[in-house]
Design an enzyme around this catalytic site. Structure first.
Site, PDB file in Angstrom:
ATOM      1  N   THR A  91       0.853  -1.199   0.000  1.00 46.19           N
ATOM      2  CA  THR A  91       0.000   0.000   0.000  1.00 46.19           C
ATOM      3  C   THR A  91       0.882   1.240   0.000  1.00 46.19           C
ATOM      4  O   THR A  91       1.734   1.409   0.876  1.00 46.19           O
ATOM      5  CB  THR A  91      -0.936  -0.019   1.217  1.00 46.19           C
ATOM      6  OG1 THR A  91      -1.765  -1.187   1.106  1.00 46.19           O
ATOM      7  CG2 THR A  91      -1.825   1.215   1.252  1.00 46.19           C
TER       8      THR A  91
ATOM      9  N   HIS B 195      -8.365   4.447  -1.460  1.00 41.19           N
ATOM     10  CA  HIS B 195      -8.385   3.966  -0.074  1.00 41.19           C
ATOM     11  C   HIS B 195      -9.779   4.170   0.535  1.00 41.19           C
ATOM     12  O   HIS B 195      -9.921   4.526   1.696  1.00 41.19           O
ATOM     13  CB  HIS B 195      -7.315   4.711   0.738  1.00 41.19           C
ATOM     14  CG  HIS B 195      -6.691   3.909   1.851  1.00 41.19           C
ATOM     15  ND1 HIS B 195      -5.405   3.461   1.815  1.00 41.19           N
ATOM     16  CD2 HIS B 195      -7.183   3.484   3.045  1.00 41.19           C
ATOM     17  CE1 HIS B 195      -5.110   2.806   2.940  1.00 41.19           C
ATOM     18  NE2 HIS B 195      -6.177   2.807   3.698  1.00 41.19           N
TER      19      HIS B 195
ATOM     20  N   GLY C 183     -15.803   2.181  -3.309  1.00 39.68           N
ATOM     21  CA  GLY C 183     -17.178   2.494  -3.689  1.00 39.68           C
ATOM     22  C   GLY C 183     -17.887   1.389  -4.451  1.00 39.68           C
ATOM     23  O   GLY C 183     -19.018   1.579  -4.901  1.00 39.68           O
TER      24      GLY C 183
HETATM   25  C1  FNR Z   1      -9.125   0.359   4.942  1.00 41.01           C
HETATM   26  N1  FNR Z   1      -8.244   0.207   3.868  1.00 41.01           N
HETATM   27  C2  FNR Z   1      -6.991  -0.342   4.102  1.00 41.01           C
HETATM   28  N2  FNR Z   1      -6.132  -0.521   3.067  1.00 41.01           N
HETATM   29  C3  FNR Z   1      -4.903  -1.074   3.270  1.00 41.01           C
HETATM   30  O1  FNR Z   1      -4.154  -1.221   2.323  1.00 41.01           O
HETATM   31  N3  FNR Z   1      -4.532  -1.463   4.531  1.00 41.01           N
HETATM   32  C4  FNR Z   1      -5.342  -1.321   5.616  1.00 41.01           C
HETATM   33  O2  FNR Z   1      -4.979  -1.691   6.729  1.00 41.01           O
HETATM   34  C5  FNR Z   1      -6.610  -0.715   5.411  1.00 41.01           C
HETATM   35  N4  FNR Z   1      -7.462  -0.503   6.466  1.00 41.01           N
HETATM   36  C6  FNR Z   1      -8.715   0.013   6.254  1.00 41.01           C
HETATM   37  C7  FNR Z   1      -9.573   0.171   7.319  1.00 41.01           C
HETATM   38  C8  FNR Z   1     -10.867   0.649   7.109  1.00 41.01           C
HETATM   39  C9  FNR Z   1     -11.798   0.774   8.259  1.00 41.01           C
HETATM   40  C10 FNR Z   1     -11.296   0.950   5.790  1.00 41.01           C
HETATM   41  C11 FNR Z   1     -12.707   1.424   5.517  1.00 41.01           C
HETATM   42  C12 FNR Z   1     -10.427   0.813   4.738  1.00 41.01           C
HETATM   43  C13 FNR Z   1      -8.657   0.507   2.503  1.00 41.01           C
HETATM   44  C14 FNR Z   1      -9.312  -0.713   1.858  1.00 41.01           C
HETATM   45  O3  FNR Z   1      -8.380  -1.709   1.582  1.00 41.01           O
HETATM   46  C15 FNR Z   1      -9.984  -0.365   0.515  1.00 41.01           C
HETATM   47  O4  FNR Z   1      -9.069   0.339  -0.304  1.00 41.01           O
HETATM   48  C16 FNR Z   1     -11.250   0.471   0.691  1.00 41.01           C
HETATM   49  O5  FNR Z   1     -11.954   0.115   1.849  1.00 41.01           O
HETATM   50  C17 FNR Z   1     -12.114   0.274  -0.532  1.00 41.01           C
HETATM   51  O6  FNR Z   1     -13.263   0.994  -0.452  1.00 41.01           O
HETATM   52  P1  FNR Z   1     -14.695   0.375  -0.003  1.00 41.01           P
HETATM   53  O7  FNR Z   1     -14.868  -0.969  -0.630  1.00 41.01           O
HETATM   54  O8  FNR Z   1     -14.624   0.333   1.487  1.00 41.01           O
HETATM   55  O9  FNR Z   1     -15.604   1.414  -0.528  1.00 41.01           O
END
Ligand code: FNR
Length: 336
Positions: free
Chosen positions: A138, A221, A254
């Site tokens: 990431t 994200h 989304g």
């Molecule tokens: C995330 N996301 C995320 N991404 C990542 O690479 N490492 C992580 O630890 C996290 N942690 C995380 C926590 C929470 C509460 C959320 C909502 C999101 C981002 C995640 O992988 C992803 O990119 C998004 O959540 C995609 O969007 P949608 O499906 O939630 O709309």
């Protein structure tokens, strides 16, 4: 689930409008069904970098799922396996990578690289030993003095799980500044394909692939970094045009139903990641609800494929944007 848990899960950056834009920008692409093509039940299976799944849908890395469920990511891994889908585990997960890998069908590990790279090497060894099919680096969350309030909510909430073996030694700053050379380092250190997550500009996608990335994840994200960010639905076509012939392209942010999966594939994605919908299901209804959500997404995607006249994912990929029509509006002209 606690109020703090909800604030943490649903949080976005800026004035909040990015949450709506992330969803609406997928919806503004209408599916144009093709008929009279003798298409029977469609084959929704997908293969990305040798990773097989029952549909082009992977579970996204979402940290700290133990805030709302005692079995957290282990329960989600079982749900994903039941639906035939891979899971990408967050480095900041509530459960140990080994336990999640054992429960999953296909497991990939998401990584944040600390400034002091050797600090993560023991964890990378654990990931490889646990049988990861790939690592997801990431890159959109570098070390920053600014922590959004929704992230602080997680600290306020009490996790329901027992302590785990942390990926990094106590006190290691969580993320360092990143360089394209980190991609080759991570690939060489693990021997695994590296997917770079959080790419929105085609030049960055090109640079990542030239530096050794096996794929990129077009993602803002889930709107948690920059409130005014471009959405994945708008960024995906240019990124796919830049690298799709040479690397895997995934996307998230989304996507909340099977038609969005269809749109993403038509716009150039090999597969999508699903974040919040899975965690909402887990926290509200438990493992069964998460499993039901993923199975429904898989089945509804197959259904959409068939109804739109495509026999499989490859056929939809070939049709590309021809399977869609952008809703009219001045700002859409650039994409047509
Ligand atoms: C995330 N996301 C995320 N991404 C990542 O690479 N490492 C992580 O630890 C996290 N942690 C995380 C926590 C929470 C509460 C959320 C909502 C999101 C981002 C995640 O992988 C992803 O990119 C998004 O959540 C995609 O969007 P949608 O499906 O939630 O709309």
């Amino acid at each position: 689930m606690s109020e703090a848990g909800r604030v943490y899960l649903e949080g976005v950056a800026g004035d909040g409008s990015i949450a709506r834009r992330n969803r609406d920008d997928w919806d503004r692409w209408s599916i144009v069904p093709r008929v009279l093509r003798q298409v029977g039940p469609a084959d929704a299976r997908s293969e990305v970098l040798g990773i097989l799944s029952s549909a082009p849908v992977w579970v996204a890395p979402v940290a700290a799922q133990g805030l709302g469920h005692p079995e957290a990511e282990v329960a989600v891994a079982r749900a994903a396996r039941a639906a035939g889908l891979p899971i990408v585990l967050s480095q900041a997960a509530s459960r140990d990578a080994e336990d999640v890998a054992a429960a999953a069908g296909v497991y990939l590990q998401q990584i944040y690289l600390p400034e002091h790279r050797p600090a993560i090497e023991p964890f990378l060894d654990r990931v490889v030993a646990a049988g990861a099919a790939g690592v997801v680096l990431t890159v959109d969350q570098p070390a920053s003095p600014h922590v959004h309030p929704f992230r602080l909510a997680a600290a306020a909430a009490r996790p329901l799980v027992s302590p785990r073996r942390p990926p990094l030694p106590e006190g290691t700053p969580p993320a360092g500044a990143l360089h394209v050379a980190d991609i080759a380092w991570l690939a060489a250190r693990t021997g695994l394909p590296v997917l770079v997550k959080g790419v929105l500009h085609p030049d960055d996608a090109r640079a990542a692939v030239e530096a050794g990335a096996a794929g990129v994840v077009v993602s803002n994200h889930g709107g948690r970094q920059i409130g005014g960010s471009i959405t994945s639905a708008r960024a995906l076509p240019a990124v796919a045009a830049a690298v799709a012939a040479r690397a895997a392209v995934l996307t998230d942010s989304g996507i909340d139903d099977a038609d969005d999966v269809f749109r993403a594939v038509a716009l150039g994605a090999d597969a999508v990641l699903i974040g919040r919908p899975v965690v909402r299901a887990l926290w509200d209804g438990g493992e069964d609800a998460a499993a039901a959500l993923l199975a429904e997404l898989r089945d509804e995607f197959a259904h959409s494929l068939q109804l739109a006249g495509y026999e499989d994912v490859a056929a939809l990929r070939r049709a590309g944007r021809g399977a869609l029509r952008a809703l009219d509006g001045p700002e859409q002209k650039e994409e047509r």
